[in-house]
Write a protein that holds these residues in place. Structure first.
Motif, short mmCIF file in Angstrom:
data_model
loop_
_atom_site.label_atom_id
_atom_site.label_comp_id
_atom_site.label_asym_id
_atom_site.label_seq_id
_atom_site.Cartn_x
_atom_site.Cartn_y
_atom_site.Cartn_z
N LEU A 93 5.78 5.23 7.40
CA LEU A 93 5.11 6.50 7.78
C LEU A 93 5.63 7.84 6.86
CD1 LEU A 93 4.84 6.11 11.53
CD2 LEU A 93 2.74 5.82 9.58
N ARG A 129 4.72 7.54 3.16
CA ARG A 129 3.01 8.04 3.39
C ARG A 129 3.10 9.63 3.34
NH1 ARG A 129 -0.30 4.96 7.33
NH2 ARG A 129 0.33 3.26 5.95
N TRP A 164 -6.24 8.51 -0.60
CA TRP A 164 -7.44 8.01 0.57
C TRP A 164 -7.50 6.86 0.95
CZ3 TRP A 164 -10.00 11.39 3.44
CH2 TRP A 164 -10.89 10.82 4.09
N ARG A 165 -7.28 5.72 0.13
CA ARG A 165 -7.49 4.42 0.48
C ARG A 165 -6.26 4.04 1.13
NH1 ARG A 165 -6.44 -0.25 -3.90
NH2 ARG A 165 -4.59 0.17 -3.07
N ASN A 166 -5.12 4.52 1.01
CA ASN A 166 -4.07 4.06 1.90
C ASN A 166 -3.73 4.87 2.95
OD1 ASN A 166 -3.48 2.03 0.15
ND2 ASN A 166 -2.23 3.39 -1.30
N ARG A 167 -4.45 5.76 3.32
CA ARG A 167 -4.09 6.69 4.65
C ARG A 167 -4.00 6.01 5.93
NH1 ARG A 167 -9.34 6.56 4.06
NH2 ARG A 167 -10.75 6.92 5.92
N ASN A 168 -4.77 4.83 5.99
CA ASN A 168 -4.80 4.20 7.22
C ASN A 168 -4.22 2.70 7.14
OD1 ASN A 168 -5.88 6.25 8.86
ND2 ASN A 168 -7.92 5.74 8.24
N PRO A 189 -1.73 -0.50 7.13
CA PRO A 189 -1.09 -0.92 8.28
C PRO A 189 0.38 -0.51 8.00
CG PRO A 189 -1.90 -2.72 7.16
CD PRO A 189 -2.48 -1.60 6.71
N CYS A 190 1.26 -0.46 8.91
CA CYS A 190 2.81 -0.34 8.48
C CYS A 190 3.40 -1.54 9.36
CB CYS A 190 3.39 0.97 9.07
SG CYS A 190 3.07 2.32 7.98
N GLU A 203 0.75 -1.10 0.17
CA GLU A 203 -0.01 -0.01 -0.15
C GLU A 203 0.82 1.15 0.02
OE1 GLU A 203 -0.62 -2.76 1.85
OE2 GLU A 203 -2.68 -3.27 1.01
N SER A 204 2.07 1.26 0.74
CA SER A 204 2.87 2.27 0.78
C SER A 204 3.65 2.40 -0.71
CB SER A 204 4.01 2.21 1.69
OG SER A 204 3.37 2.18 3.18
#
Length: 129
Positions: free
Chosen positions: A99, A102, A81-85, A87-88, A8-9
């Protein structure tokens, strides 16, 4: 979503770089030539066009360039928007890198939006004034 959040990142960062390239094309078509002419550097613009004749084609097709750029910006915004939360990783070094990536991708995205708006101003609004 993957469990470690790396995919996602990466997708968020890649989408922001693509939107940056797309919005830069709007500057090439409209903002830079308008700036050169307004500064009285018409000869510099003529030299630029002589070296890069594709600028004329981009300027002639600015509506399509802006439509494609706006579509890429919307897609990039959706990915942001989709990747804002997302997980890392739990590992502190990887989490910090996640982080930071992002945050940087969000900055690049908003910089791209500003470039697109500047290009739109010079392409469509400024000629009407």
């Amino acid at each position: 979503m993957t469990t470690d959040g790396l995919q996602e990142s990466k997708s968020g960062f890649i989408s922001s770089v693509i939107t940056l390239l797309a919005s830069s094309s709007t500057l090439i078509c409209c903002a830079i030539p308008a700036l050169l002419v307004s500064l009285g550097a018409g000869a510099a613009l003529a030299s630029l066009v002589a070296v890069f004749p594709q600028i004329v084609w981009i300027s002639e097709n600015k509506e399509a360039i802006f439509a494609i750029s706006a579509l890429l910006m919307v897609l990039g915004g959706i990915l942001q928007w989709r990747n804002r939360n997302a997980p890392c990783p739990v590992n502190p070094a990887l989490r910090d890198a996640c982080l930071k990536t992002r945050k940087n991708s969000l900055r690049i995205y908003w910089f791209s939006v500003i470039l697109l708006l500047i290009g739109a101003w010079f392409a469509f609004i400024q000629p009407l004034i």
